[in-house]
Design a protein around this motif. Structure first.
Motif, mmCIF file in Angstrom:
data_model
loop_
_atom_site.group_PDB
_atom_site.id
_atom_site.type_symbol
_atom_site.label_atom_id
_atom_site.label_comp_id
_atom_site.label_asym_id
_atom_site.label_seq_id
_atom_site.Cartn_x
_atom_site.Cartn_y
_atom_site.Cartn_z
ATOM 1 N N VAL A 168 0.844 -1.198 0.000
ATOM 2 C CA VAL A 168 0.000 0.000 0.000
ATOM 3 C C VAL A 168 0.878 1.245 0.000
ATOM 4 N N HIS A 169 1.910 1.240 0.830
ATOM 5 C CA HIS A 169 2.815 2.387 0.908
ATOM 6 C C HIS A 169 3.621 2.528 -0.387
ATOM 7 N N ASP A 170 4.076 1.409 -0.951
ATOM 8 C CA ASP A 170 4.789 1.475 -2.239
ATOM 9 C C ASP A 170 3.899 2.078 -3.328
ATOM 10 N N SER A 171 2.605 1.762 -3.283
ATOM 11 C CA SER A 171 1.686 2.321 -4.287
ATOM 12 C C SER A 171 1.567 3.830 -4.141
ATOM 13 N N GLU A 172 1.686 4.335 -2.919
ATOM 14 C CA GLU A 172 1.706 5.786 -2.738
ATOM 15 C C GLU A 172 2.922 6.381 -3.434
ATOM 16 N N ARG A 173 4.044 5.677 -3.387
ATOM 17 C CA ARG A 173 5.242 6.132 -4.095
ATOM 18 C C ARG A 173 5.025 6.079 -5.607
ATOM 19 N N LEU A 174 4.403 5.007 -6.090
ATOM 20 C CA LEU A 174 4.161 4.880 -7.527
ATOM 21 C C LEU A 174 3.271 6.002 -8.028
ATOM 22 N N ARG A 175 2.226 6.336 -7.267
ATOM 23 C CA ARG A 175 1.356 7.449 -7.664
ATOM 24 C C ARG A 175 2.137 8.763 -7.671
ATOM 25 N N GLY A 176 2.985 8.948 -6.660
ATOM 26 C CA GLY A 176 3.784 10.160 -6.623
ATOM 27 C C GLY A 176 4.723 10.275 -7.803
ATOM 28 N N LEU A 177 5.361 9.179 -8.178
ATOM 29 C CA LEU A 177 6.265 9.163 -9.335
ATOM 30 C C LEU A 177 5.523 9.508 -10.614
ATOM 31 N N PRO A 199 12.901 3.725 -0.831
ATOM 32 C CA PRO A 199 11.636 4.251 -1.362
ATOM 33 C C PRO A 199 11.213 5.584 -0.767
ATOM 34 N N SER A 200 11.568 5.854 0.484
ATOM 35 C CA SER A 200 11.098 7.079 1.130
ATOM 36 C C SER A 200 11.742 8.337 0.563
ATOM 37 N N THR A 201 12.734 8.200 -0.304
ATOM 38 C CA THR A 201 13.303 9.376 -0.961
ATOM 39 C C THR A 201 12.517 9.766 -2.205
ATOM 40 N N LEU A 202 11.542 8.915 -2.603
ATOM 41 C CA LEU A 202 10.779 9.148 -3.828
ATOM 42 C C LEU A 202 9.571 10.031 -3.547
ATOM 43 N N PRO A 203 9.072 10.750 -4.573
ATOM 44 C CA PRO A 203 7.841 11.529 -4.376
ATOM 45 C C PRO A 203 6.685 10.612 -4.040
ATOM 46 N N THR A 204 5.708 11.145 -3.303
ATOM 47 C CA THR A 204 4.611 10.332 -2.792
ATOM 48 C C THR A 204 3.283 11.024 -2.984
ATOM 49 N N ARG A 205 2.302 10.274 -3.484
ATOM 50 C CA ARG A 205 0.933 10.755 -3.552
ATOM 51 C C ARG A 205 0.175 9.994 -2.477
ATOM 52 N N ARG A 206 0.121 10.556 -1.269
ATOM 53 C CA ARG A 206 -0.489 9.856 -0.151
ATOM 54 C C ARG A 206 -2.001 9.875 -0.270
ATOM 55 N N GLU A 207 -2.620 8.762 0.115
ATOM 56 C CA GLU A 207 -4.058 8.618 0.000
ATOM 57 C C GLU A 207 -4.810 9.402 1.063
ATOM 58 N N ALA A 263 -8.896 19.105 -9.546
ATOM 59 C CA ALA A 263 -8.833 17.651 -9.758
ATOM 60 C C ALA A 263 -7.477 17.193 -10.247
ATOM 61 N N ALA A 264 -6.784 18.011 -11.047
ATOM 62 C CA ALA A 264 -5.513 17.588 -11.635
ATOM 63 C C ALA A 264 -4.338 17.806 -10.703
ATOM 64 N N ALA A 265 -4.569 18.490 -9.577
ATOM 65 C CA ALA A 265 -3.453 18.788 -8.682
ATOM 66 C C ALA A 265 -3.023 17.537 -7.946
ATOM 67 N N PRO A 266 -1.721 17.392 -7.660
ATOM 68 C CA PRO A 266 -1.269 16.251 -6.892
ATOM 69 C C PRO A 266 -1.823 16.280 -5.481
ATOM 70 N N GLY A 267 -1.837 15.128 -4.840
ATOM 71 C CA GLY A 267 -2.284 15.039 -3.465
ATOM 72 C C GLY A 267 -1.165 15.443 -2.528
ATOM 73 N N VAL A 268 -1.049 14.729 -1.424
ATOM 74 C CA VAL A 268 -0.027 15.047 -0.437
ATOM 75 C C VAL A 268 1.292 14.482 -0.945
ATOM 76 N N MET A 269 2.136 15.335 -1.537
ATOM 77 C CA MET A 269 3.347 14.863 -2.216
ATOM 78 C C MET A 269 4.547 14.977 -1.283
ATOM 79 N N LEU A 270 4.660 14.039 -0.345
ATOM 80 C CA LEU A 270 5.742 14.102 0.624
ATOM 81 C C LEU A 270 6.623 12.869 0.510
#
Length: 490
Positions: free
Chosen positions: A15-24, A134-142, A463-470
């Protein structure tokens, strides 16, 4: 702009890796596909723990083949543990897949998608060791109010039923300053709750030689202003030490909840599983936790039908369940996983025997959990309002969230009370108990929080803006650094 969809299977790490994939993907210019639309890029983040994982993946890929044939430019990517295990065989079985990547190089996904588009052929890249933490990658947190924070990746254990160490690699720990910097950045954005995440969180520190590092990390989280709830998953009974129990009990924002995998209550089966603890050691940990935190809710993982398990062994598991009185349990029927020592063990238990034992275990656990929940009726509990926790909320006119001990609570909102937002905190009185949830029809108060403000801002964003990109913050970071099951089962 091209759209994407990420489909996630398996444990919290996935689940956490998927947040990274969305951020990427969002960092590369993709936008999330609207609900119900066919995305331009579909990413499967897979799990290899369960026996039917392969069938599930190839079934879903088969359903997408005709969709892709009608949608020029559509791409399909497969990552995660099953991709790490099967490597090039995925493209052989499903040649319409464009990209296959492993657990160690999720950061390569945007480049691989572009390479596949330009070359017009599948790209397979599976690394055998971690390329970038992975935590150095951009993240789109849910969630803007609750977040996963990795303290480590990989696992040094050698459980005979588990394929995870061969797919995730040996444990790699982040330094405490990096973990705390990420937590502080999240809190600054409005996050109220964090779950510290690792394959075996309480062996954290092994890489930099501090066996007390995890207890210290919990205490350090207690000093972060604005951080109200800290959880962690999953610990291993072998490494669970008194200093961690003390840190949990003495740090106010560390929640009175613990997920402690048991797997079996039989010493003989634990030995065959190579679990490196025995039932008495496990029960002593439970006793010590409850002495320090009498109201702690303890959950677990249990495998039924491991090779060689006798009825006497299974009765041992039932006995531990009765003594431990778990608030909940993730129960699994043993299934062979290629590449694990247990796959070739003698005395595989017949499927019908496994099923019958499994049903007895679930019935007992439900009965005990129900009794434990009934004891909470009449108490006032603090609930962090959540989004998507209550599947029947619309029909029951209730809202849902998690109490401090992580129990799921559905609560009624009286007429005239302003509706709390996800991320806000309410106090309610429990009026009804079921095995897996509580109802609260006596309402106390709403506390509006910064986390609720963050959720509200996220709803108002374009709608097109990224979510929480941390990912890891690049400014102000300190010097050089959490709800179970699946490969998180320790």
């Amino acid at each position: 702009m091209r759209t994407y969809e990420v489909r996630t299977y398996g444990c919290q790490m996935n689940v956490h890796d998927s947040e990274r994939l969305r951020g990427l993907l969002e960092d590369a210019g993709y936008v999330r596909a609207p609900e119900g639309d066919d995305a331009d890029v579909v990413v499967f983040n897979t799990c290899a723990v369960r026996e039917n994982a392969d069938n599930k993946l190839y079934g879903n890929l088969g359903h997408l083949a005709p969709v892709k044939a009608k949608k020029p430019g559509m791409q399909i990517a497969v990552g995660g543990c099953l991709a790490q295990k099967d490597k090039a065989s995925i493209v052989r079985k499903a040649p319409w897949v464009d990209v296959v990547f492993g657990t160690h190089n999720i950061g390569s996904l945007p480049v691989l998608l572009e390479r596949a588009r330009v070359a017009e052929e599948s790209q397979v890249e599976i690394l055998e060791s971690l390329e970038v933490f992975p935590s150095t990658l951009p993240t789109r947190r849910e969630s803007p109010y609750s977040a996963w924070v990795s303290v480590s990746v990989g696992c040094n254990n050698t459980c005979t039923f588990c394929i995870v160490p061969s797919l995730r690699g040996r444990e790699k720990d982040r330094r405490p300053g990096e973990v705390l910097a990420e937590v502080e950045a999240l809190v600054a954005e409005g996050v109220l709750e964090v779950t510290l995440l690792g394959q075996n969180v309480n062996s954290y520190g092994v890489e930099f030689g501090d066996r007390f590092a995890f207890g210290k990390l919990l205490r350090a989280c207690g000093a972060i202003d604005g951080l109200e709830r800290v959880r962690f998953t999953s610990p291993h009974p072998r490494d669970f030490t008194a200093d961690v129990i003390e840190a949990m009990a003495e740090t106010p924002n560390v929640m009175p909840s613990l997920h402690m995998p048991l797997q079996s209550g039989s010493d003989a089966v634990l030995k065959a599983m190579r679990r490196s603890y025995r039932r008495d050691r496990y029960l002593k940990i439970i006793e010590d936790v409850r002495t320090a935190m009498p109201d702690a809710a303890i959950t677990t993982d249990i495998i039924v039908g491991f090779p060689g398990e006798t009825e006497e062994d299974f009765q041992g598991t039932l006995d531990v369940v009765r003594q431990a009185r778990f608030a909940g349990a993730f129960t699994f029927q043993y299934s062979k996983r290629p590449g694990t020592p247990a796959e070739s063990m003698a005395d595989q238990v017949p499927r019908e025997v496994v099923q019958e034992r499994y049903e007895r275990l679930v019935a007992l656990q439900d009965e005990l959990a129900w009794d434990e929940n009934k004891a909470i009726v009449g108490r006032t509990v603090e609930v962090l309002v959540a989004e998507g926790e209550g599947r029947k909320d619309a029909s029951t006119h209730r809202l849902s969230g998690r109490a401090r001990d992580n129990r799921l609570v559905h609560f009624a909102l009286p007429d005239g009370v302003e509706r709390p937002r996800p991320g806000d905190v309410v106090t309610v009185e429990v009026t009804y108990a079921a095995p897996h949830h509580l109802n609260a029809d006596v309402f106390g108060a709403v506390r509006r929080t910064r986390a609720g403000d963050a959720w509200e801002r996220a709803q108002d964003a374009p709608a097109a803006a990224p979510g929480v990109m941390l990912g890891m913050p690049s400014v102000g970071a300190k010097p050089f650094e959490p709800a179970a099951g699946g490969c998180q089962a320790g």
